[in-house]
Structures are given as C-alpha cells and as structure tokens.
Design a protein around this motif. Sequence first.
Motif, PDB file in Angstrom:
ATOM      1  N   PHE B 286      15.754  -1.429   9.224  1.00 39.65           N
ATOM      2  CA  PHE B 286      14.920  -0.864   8.266  1.00 39.65           C
ATOM      3  C   PHE B 286      15.743  -0.659   6.705  1.00 39.65           C
ATOM      4  O   PHE B 286      15.197  -0.815   5.726  1.00 39.65           O
ATOM      5  N   SER B 287      16.828  -0.086   7.031  1.00 43.53           N
ATOM      6  CA  SER B 287      17.752   0.275   5.866  1.00 43.53           C
ATOM      7  C   SER B 287      18.113  -0.944   5.135  1.00 43.53           C
ATOM      8  O   SER B 287      18.476  -0.926   4.010  1.00 43.53           O
ATOM      9  N   ARG B 288      17.930  -2.140   5.655  1.00 38.98           N
ATOM     10  CA  ARG B 288      18.496  -3.162   4.838  1.00 38.98           C
ATOM     11  C   ARG B 288      17.330  -4.164   4.235  1.00 38.98           C
ATOM     12  O   ARG B 288      17.564  -5.044   3.465  1.00 38.98           O
ATOM     13  N   PHE B 289      16.232  -3.690   4.653  1.00 39.90           N
ATOM     14  CA  PHE B 289      14.929  -4.343   3.764  1.00 39.90           C
ATOM     15  C   PHE B 289      14.821  -4.184   2.545  1.00 39.90           C
ATOM     16  O   PHE B 289      14.950  -2.916   1.946  1.00 39.90           O
ATOM     17  N   ASP B 290      14.584  -5.197   1.711  1.00 42.03           N
ATOM     18  CA  ASP B 290      14.263  -5.040   0.083  1.00 42.03           C
ATOM     19  C   ASP B 290      13.013  -4.997  -0.145  1.00 42.03           C
ATOM     20  O   ASP B 290      12.437  -4.274  -1.119  1.00 42.03           O
ATOM     21  N   ARG B 291      11.906  -5.521   0.753  1.00 37.93           N
ATOM     22  CA  ARG B 291      10.394  -5.550   0.252  1.00 37.93           C
ATOM     23  C   ARG B 291       9.894  -5.684   1.507  1.00 37.93           C
ATOM     24  O   ARG B 291      10.263  -6.024   2.682  1.00 37.93           O
ATOM     25  N   GLN B 292       8.710  -4.903   1.521  1.00 40.72           N
ATOM     26  CA  GLN B 292       7.735  -4.884   2.904  1.00 40.72           C
ATOM     27  C   GLN B 292       6.323  -4.969   2.538  1.00 40.72           C
ATOM     28  O   GLN B 292       5.998  -4.688   1.689  1.00 40.72           O
ATOM     29  N   ILE B 293       6.019  -5.886   3.583  1.00 37.52           N
ATOM     30  CA  ILE B 293       4.614  -6.015   3.547  1.00 37.52           C
ATOM     31  C   ILE B 293       3.858  -5.445   4.905  1.00 37.52           C
ATOM     32  O   ILE B 293       4.459  -5.670   5.848  1.00 37.52           O
ATOM     33  N   VAL B 294       2.758  -4.509   4.673  1.00 36.68           N
ATOM     34  CA  VAL B 294       2.342  -3.976   5.641  1.00 36.68           C
ATOM     35  C   VAL B 294       0.880  -4.667   5.586  1.00 36.68           C
ATOM     36  O   VAL B 294       0.032  -4.364   4.845  1.00 36.68           O
ATOM     37  N   LEU B 295       0.668  -5.363   6.697  1.00 31.73           N
ATOM     38  CA  LEU B 295      -0.882  -5.914   6.913  1.00 31.73           C
ATOM     39  C   LEU B 295      -1.641  -4.990   7.809  1.00 31.73           C
ATOM     40  O   LEU B 295      -1.359  -4.166   8.690  1.00 31.73           O
ATOM     41  N   ALA B 296      -2.949  -4.634   7.213  1.00 34.10           N
ATOM     42  CA  ALA B 296      -3.856  -3.879   7.953  1.00 34.10           C
ATOM     43  C   ALA B 296      -5.356  -4.512   8.147  1.00 34.10           C
ATOM     44  O   ALA B 296      -5.767  -4.994   6.849  1.00 34.10           O
ATOM     45  N   ASP B 297      -5.764  -4.459   9.333  1.00 31.93           N
ATOM     46  CA  ASP B 297      -7.110  -4.901   9.555  1.00 31.93           C
ATOM     47  C   ASP B 297      -8.087  -3.866   9.355  1.00 31.93           C
ATOM     48  O   ASP B 297      -7.995  -2.824  10.004  1.00 31.93           O
ATOM     49  N   CYS B 298      -8.622  -3.635   7.979  1.00 33.08           N
ATOM     50  CA  CYS B 298      -9.548  -2.561   7.812  1.00 33.08           C
ATOM     51  C   CYS B 298     -11.014  -2.722   8.525  1.00 33.08           C
ATOM     52  O   CYS B 298     -11.726  -2.039   8.680  1.00 33.08           O
ATOM     53  N   LEU B 299     -11.273  -3.931   8.568  1.00 32.55           N
ATOM     54  CA  LEU B 299     -12.598  -4.367   9.183  1.00 32.55           C
ATOM     55  C   LEU B 299     -12.879  -3.794  10.431  1.00 32.55           C
ATOM     56  O   LEU B 299     -13.923  -3.374  10.980  1.00 32.55           O
ATOM     57  N   ASN B 300     -11.823  -4.150  11.563  1.00 24.74           N
ATOM     58  CA  ASN B 300     -12.078  -3.734  12.823  1.00 24.74           C
ATOM     59  C   ASN B 300     -12.271  -2.246  12.985  1.00 24.74           C
ATOM     60  O   ASN B 300     -13.220  -1.817  13.701  1.00 24.74           O
ATOM     61  N   PRO B 301     -11.459  -1.363  12.327  1.00 24.13           N
ATOM     62  CA  PRO B 301     -11.621   0.014  12.304  1.00 24.13           C
ATOM     63  C   PRO B 301     -13.215   0.451  11.798  1.00 24.13           C
ATOM     64  O   PRO B 301     -13.750   1.303  12.163  1.00 24.13           O
ATOM     65  N   LEU B 302     -13.357  -0.280  10.615  1.00 23.33           N
ATOM     66  CA  LEU B 302     -14.788  -0.065  10.279  1.00 23.33           C
ATOM     67  C   LEU B 302     -15.975  -0.301  11.175  1.00 23.33           C
ATOM     68  O   LEU B 302     -16.866   0.252  11.427  1.00 23.33           O
ATOM     69  N   ASN B 303     -15.889  -1.562  11.845  1.00 21.57           N
ATOM     70  CA  ASN B 303     -16.773  -1.584  13.258  1.00 21.57           C
ATOM     71  C   ASN B 303     -16.395  -0.619  14.018  1.00 21.57           C
ATOM     72  O   ASN B 303     -17.631  -0.440  14.745  1.00 21.57           O
ATOM     73  N   LYS B 304     -15.302  -0.064  14.404  1.00 25.82           N
ATOM     74  CA  LYS B 304     -15.387   0.611  15.622  1.00 25.82           C
ATOM     75  C   LYS B 304     -15.713   2.136  15.324  1.00 25.82           C
ATOM     76  O   LYS B 304     -16.218   2.624  16.229  1.00 25.82           O
ATOM     77  N   GLY B 305     -15.807   2.388  14.060  1.00 26.69           N
ATOM     78  CA  GLY B 305     -16.480   3.633  13.937  1.00 26.69           C
ATOM     79  C   GLY B 305     -15.415   4.603  13.061  1.00 26.69           C
ATOM     80  O   GLY B 305     -14.210   4.361  12.964  1.00 26.69           O
ATOM     81  N   GLU B 306     -16.015   5.823  12.988  1.00 21.42           N
ATOM     82  CA  GLU B 306     -15.074   6.786  12.027  1.00 21.42           C
ATOM     83  C   GLU B 306     -13.890   7.214  12.475  1.00 21.42           C
ATOM     84  O   GLU B 306     -12.954   7.305  11.883  1.00 21.42           O
ATOM     85  N   GLU B 307     -13.755   7.344  13.764  1.00 23.96           N
ATOM     86  CA  GLU B 307     -12.412   7.711  14.511  1.00 23.96           C
ATOM     87  C   GLU B 307     -11.311   6.975  14.440  1.00 23.96           C
ATOM     88  O   GLU B 307     -10.352   6.897  13.968  1.00 23.96           O
ATOM     89  N   SER B 308     -11.882   5.462  14.535  1.00 17.90           N
ATOM     90  CA  SER B 308     -10.661   4.442  14.532  1.00 17.90           C
ATOM     91  C   SER B 308     -10.169   4.265  13.029  1.00 17.90           C
ATOM     92  O   SER B 308      -9.359   4.240  12.731  1.00 17.90           O
ATOM     93  N   PHE B 309     -11.307   4.495  11.996  1.00 18.85           N
ATOM     94  CA  PHE B 309     -11.119   4.472  10.693  1.00 18.85           C
ATOM     95  C   PHE B 309     -10.017   5.420  10.359  1.00 18.85           C
ATOM     96  O   PHE B 309      -9.038   5.275   9.639  1.00 18.85           O
TER      97      PHE B 309
END
Lengths: 487, 487
Positions: B286-309
């Motif tokens: 981690f300390s050596r990384f220059d750039r980070q991309i975080v991928l997030a699936d927002c659709l599945n939590p929207l499907n699953k409901g409030e708690e998952s989101f």
Amino acid sequence: MAIIKKQRIEKLKNKASEMLSRSIDQHINLAVTGLSRSGKTAFITSLVNQLINEGNKSKLSFFDPVHQGNFIAAKRVPQKNYQVARFDYEGGITALTAKQPHWPEPTHGISELRLAIRYQPKSSLLRYATDMATLTVDITDYPGEWLLDLPMLKQTFEQWSDVTLALLKQAPRNSYAQEFLNKIADIDPFAPANEEQIAQLSAEYTQLLHQFRHELGLSVIQPGRFILPGELAGAPILEFFPYAGFDDIDLNRYQNADDTSFIGMLRARFIEYKESVVRKFYQKHFSRFDRQIVLADCLNPLNKGEESFADLELAISMILESYRYGQSGIFSRVFSPRIDKLLFAATKADHVTPEQHAPLVSLLNQLIHQSKHHISFEAIEIKTLAIASVKATSSGFIQHQGKKVPVIQGVTQQKFEQNDDAESSTNKQITLFPGAVPEKLPTQSYWQAQAFNFINFAPTQGLSKHECLPHVRMDQVLQFLLADKMI
Amino acid sequence: MAIIKKQRIEKLKNKASEMLSRSIDQHINLAVTGLSRSGKTAFITSLVNQLINEGNKSKLSFFDPVHQGNFIAAKRVPQKNYQVARFDYEGGITALTAKQPHWPEPTHGISELRLAIRYQPKSSLLRYATDMATLTVDITDYPGEWLLDLPMLKQTFEQWSDVTLALLKQAPRNSYAQEFLNKIADIDPFAPANEEQIAQLSAEYTQLLHQFRHELGLSVIQPGRFILPGELAGAPILEFFPYAGFDDIDLNRYQNADDTSFIGMLRARFIEYKESVVRKFYQKHFSRFDRQIVLADCLNPLNKGEESFADLELAISMILESYRYGQSGIFSRVFSPRIDKLLFAATKADHVTPEQHAPLVSLLNQLIHQSKHHISFEAIEIKTLAIASVKATSSGFIQHQGKKVPVIQGVTQQKFEQNDDAESSTNKQITLFPGAVPEKLPTQSYWQAQAFNFINFAPTQGLSKHECLPHVRMDQVLQFLLADKMI
C-alpha cells in the motif's frame, strides 16, 4: 495481622520457587519431516497421544522418565508462533479412532504444536531446588521437500541445472521427462525472454515433479515449493527450470546476460527462489531446530524397485549434507543450525514380521553410513530405529510345510469410502509373510528375485482417543529425543 | 580503422541517448481494488486490452495521448516482484472472447502485471531530448477487504470489538449473528484460554463473514484475511473475534491479563494480526502505490436494499479514512502513502440506460462527499466515473404508450455450463428499462417503492482477443490515471 504476614511470606516463597522453577525449565524445538509418504501426521499424532495419555494403557518402558516414575503429565498448550498453522491433532486422532479407522489426511506445508511436560527432576542439583519442572516441546511438522531444498543454497544455476538434468535423463525419470527435455533443448538462451513460454514450461516441469512423487514414489523433488506453492501459486518465483545447453554457450556471455534474456530470467528466478524461499525457511525455522527426526518409508521403495530405492538413498545423502558443517558443507560452523540429535526412523515396521526389524534398521544404517559424510558429524548424535507410530498388525507364527513361519495379520487398506455404506466396504483381514528385508543395500539379484510384497494395512479398529495408541518403539523415539532434557 | 571509429561513435551516441531516455522514463504503481464483486478482473483485463491493442478498433478519444497521436504502443513486460502472482490476463481475455463468453473467474489475493507504454513526448523539454519515452505501469490487483482492514491499525482490541459488535447487532447482520453473539456473551474473560473453543468460535465468525459477503452482498468484511486465508489457514493469527463484555469487566484487570487468559489470547492475536497482516500489507504494498482505483458496484446494493447500500456507504467512508492524513488520520504525514490520485468508479454502467449515468455518478459523489473527511484530502485528487469495463448491452429507445422510453438490450447471464451443450444453454436476449438510479442518497420512499430491477448481463458474443473490447469511459479512466505522466 499474623494472617497477612503469613500470606505475604507464602507469596514470597511461591515467587522464589517460581523463579527457580523457571530457570530450570527446559525447552526443545523438535522438527519432524518425512520422505516418501512416511506417515508424518500419524507419527506426530501418536507421539502427542502417548505423552498426554501416559498412564492409560501406555507402553513406554524404554522411556526413562516413565520407567523411573519421574514423568508427571503432559498437555497441549498454545503455541507461541501465531503465524504458523496449528498441527491438527484432533483431526488425526479422530481419523485413527473412528468406527471405520483410517490414516489421517496428510498435512500440507508447515504446522506446529506445543506440549508442556511436567516431571520430577531426579538427579543433579534440580531435585533440591524444586519439586516439579516443565519441559516445553515445540513440534514443527514440515515437508521433506523443504529439507531437500537446502543444498540448493550452495549451488549456482549452472550447477543446479547440471544435477537436475542428470536426474531427469536417468531412469526412472527419463520415461516421463523426454518430451520436456526436447522442448528445453530448443531454447535460445540469449533471445528476449518470453514469459508465457517460461510459465508454460514451468507448469510442465511442475507436472513432472507431481508424477515423480505420486506415480514413481520418488523422494528427491526439487524445487520442493513447486508442488506445494501456497501463497506463491502463480508467482514468477515458482516459474523456472534447468537450462540444458551450458556446454555449448559462451559462459562469459552467460555471465553478462541480463534478466530480460531467456537464460537471465531463469537464473534470476532461481536466485530469488534460493534467497526468498530456501534461505527464508532456513532462517525462520531450520536454524532454530534443536532436534530433528526424519521419517522414511523404506518398504515402499523396496516394493517399487531399484530406482525408487536409489532415490531414497540420494535423498538421505542430500539431507545429511545439511548437517555437515565446515568448509565443504552448506553452512559454516558460525551459521550452522544447532541440532544436536538426528533420528532416522524407518516407519511402518509393523508391516513386516518382527524378526525383520533388525535387517530394516541395518538397511537404514547402510543408507546413512555409506555416505561419505559421516566423518563431519562429530557435533551431532545420529540414531536409526525401525518404528510403527500406530501399530496396525499383530504378529505370530503359522505352520507351513512342517515349518514354523512368522506372519503378520491385519486389515488391508481400502480407500476410505465417503458414502453411508462405508462400514460395509470391502476391508478384509489377511495373514501373511510379506517377505524378507535385505539387511544390506540390495544387489541386482535381490531386485531380480522380487521376493517381497509389502501391503498397506489400515489402522486397527476399536482404538480410543483417551488411551495410548499401540505402537512399535515410540518409547525409544521419546527416549532419544527428550529423555536427556528431563533429568 | 575508420569503420571501427564510426562504430565506436555510434555506440557512444546510443549510450548517451539511452541514458537520456532512461532519465525521462516514467513509472506508475497503479493499485486496483473493488467492493461488492465489482468486476476487478474484467476491469484489469479490459484496461490491458485497450492499451495493447490500441489502433485496432479502439475507442479512446478521451485519452489524450491517443487522441493527440502521441501514443505509440504498449506491451506486457515481466514484472519485477517475483513473489507476487502474475495477473492472469490470458485467462481473463479468453473467458471474455470465448464462443460462449463469460465473465472471468474472480482473483484471490494479490496479483501483478507490468505494462510498458511507448509514447512520443509532445511538450516540455522532453521532446528535444528523445524521440520516444516509456511509461512503465505496475498494476496491482488486491482484495477490497485488505483496504478495509487498514483502519484497524489505529484501533485497540476494545475499540475494534465495540465497532464490530455494533455492526453484528444491526440489520442485516443480526439475523445471521444472533447465535454467535449468544455464545460469545457466555465467555469468562479471565478463565484460562481454551484454544479449541477459540478455534471453534473463530470458525463460526469466519462462516458469518462468508455469509455477509455472499448471501447479503455486504462490503465491510473484517478482518479481511479471514475469508482469504492463503498460507495462514489454520494459524492462530486468524483465530480471534470481538469480545462482548467490555462494559462489565474491570479494565485494570483486563490490561494486566496475560496471553494465557481467554481475553488475553484474543487480544494478543488481534495485535499480531494488525502487525503481521495489516501493517505488512501496508508496508510491502500500500505505501508504494502512486494511484488507486476503487471499483464499486452501486447497482447490486441498490437492488439488495437499504442495508446493503448503507454498508457500501460505510465501506467508502472507511476507505477514505486511509487517505486522510494528520493527527486524526491513520497515518501521519511522514509515513503516509504517496497516492496522488484516487478514482472511484461505479462499474456496470452499461446495465442501466445511458441517461442514468449522470445520476449514478452523482450518487457515488454523494457517497464520497457526505463523508466529513473531504477537508483533509488537499494532497489527493479524487474523481468519480460511471464505467463499464466491457460493455455487455446496447442502448436504444422503444415506444411505450405513445412515449419514447430508453431501453438496453443484452443477453441475460446464466451459469456458464461446463458440459458440451453449453451453446444450447438458455441464455436469452432481453430488452428492458432497468429503472432509475437515484441521484441522491435514497430516501425511505425510494426503498419502499422498489422501482428498480437491475439484471446481470453476460458479455456479448463475438469479441476478439486482438481487438479493443467495447467499453464505457475506459478512456476517461486512462486519462485520469495515466495521461499526465505521458506529456
């Protein structure tokens, strides 16, 4: 007031005794490894079982602390190294004492178990200092392949390639390896490295190692981590193989080849393997061991034939290499491991008739002492024993053609059935004379006669978790490995 | 003589140019991770595919080096870290371009891939120094759980227990966790530790984490290594769990409890986990990384409901925690990671109709900026994008009750059949309007209406290994992460 004073004095006394006791407590790092599927897991399970159930049907008359009544009790205690798997004693003893008993699943990689043994010191100054002392035994279980990797530390990539290729070109390996040898002969060493091609050839080499181990029953599997990759699966450090053309290349050009060339990449990964896998094992584990037991199944190689047996010989001489110090050894005396006792145990002694145990030990002795290394072992005590960690047969005699013939009786081992019909599976009791073990290294005529037939037996039924398992010479194992620390 | 001289001059010239070229070569350590099965493997496969096939049906018009013609070519080159698995690009691209295309198998643990990108420097001094420069990109793929473990570094065992138990007691975790919570409530903290009991309870806790991940689709899975143990499988370092009774015990006695007590053992292992797993990941990677991309699936939590989101929200705020420096952050500025760009990408944008991309990004922005941490990020540029690594749908309009309605069309995803009838499996093409993405954090009325139905699509058929994969905004990803290093 008086009570408080008394309590205080009591407390001080306890503290003093505790300090004294602590100073006489002993500790052993005991390493266990094995060759040719020798039954490491059954061995450790039995060793632990014998000690924690001592007194309950135990037969440890050759283990002095028990024989002389100094042994108090032993128990498993939490290990100190949190990052190494705990040896699964529960799983081992459950397999052996199941309704349909079976040998425990083999372990992968390294695992640990700590025992605390309470005893009463009988001799020396200790008996006056305290009533009880504790011997802490850290048992480390690791694959034999890791021990066989240690000699790589003093090899260059050229030397390792030469040795490895010589093995691949001989029987029995050559029957499997020819296609691979043809492929690596075509490599252009100074061309730019093709990572996919190296990955592919490394996968083929790894596949060969699996075949050598499981189909040919060989002991010398190098590099050992290739067949048990763990977290290194898919990493470049496990993707290299011997190079075949050192006789035909300009060695100067080879020395100057950088990591982007085919040969440079193979060499770089070999070096990284030595440093980050082999040396790391040496530093983190091997250098801390006090005592080592090497289990060897000599019967299976005798069954498999001359070449499998020769491979066991080679494996033992490679192991002895790691305990040879000084100029020509792997380790200098300064950085040498601190092992002071080394036990070679021929396992499955219960698979031959009792009068064959002496030839079995004699054979193992020959395997060890024919090696020219014995002159350099002045610091290490070496012993050989024929043992059975968990005795699976009973022995007796039958009358055959008017002669008394020794036999063993046991249940032949079937694959343990997973379905509900397990109990009705086809295990059957047989009685036989499996053959004579040669007491010297077998000659050509021995191999030609094929006068032996060692059969694998299943554990006997009706064993209990809370009683000592039946065994052959586990007490002598304990005597050699532990007794001198319990005086 | 003249020839030799000329050769020598040529050689010197080359050397000078090489030295110059080396000095302007650039290097980026690009880290890729994901939340909620966001499609990390497909993303990296597509990113590599876009670059190495550039020119062959590529659509990278928002990536300046391509748009302006500076991009020359990219290729995979051997990684320098031999001990980390190579990212399996070949496997990924083969899955996507198979006759019966399917999403690549998810990766386990960490893997790496190195790209060398040749380009023509257009601006700055560089254009006068050399004709070509190389940007080397080391892509590291690691599990999102490892990133979510970092906040543990500033927690004590008490704090971690409190936070973890609070989660376990809330919906949706509480429906699974009640039995486990009852069991740990019964523990006597100062009794001698029972290692088997701790192992058993840890196994139950690990089982819960698997259920949270796979059945509830949650993002916050801690400790992350419990569900991907690798070589630590069976080791005590992965055997601990939160303690439930801190409100009722004497904290002084707790502080003095040693490792042989129940609570002392839990605490010791928690500390060892922080130091040997979390801090080691931080230091080695981690300390050596220059750039980070975080991928997030927002659709599945929207499907699953409030708690998952809500769990996705929590995960994002925990991640931002790791990029917040200074007194209240995890890392001091001195030991801070050197990341200068952080990209959050909402994946699977092709699974909604195009006019929903803006609300999707807006939603992701809210998830990030509602967090109170943004004030401390002056050193890091943060961006959000809605992307599809590999576009699996086409979009259009249909007439419905006299109105033009946007729709997408794709093949619904079936389990990939292993048998020979694979091609005749029941994948079918469907056309639909999956629903509207809320552009702000959804309110109660949104959850009650349940007006959305996001469906998983399979990759489209007929893709080729040697052409650029169809995508949504991968060029903008490249622009943000790489373009400023290719000037």
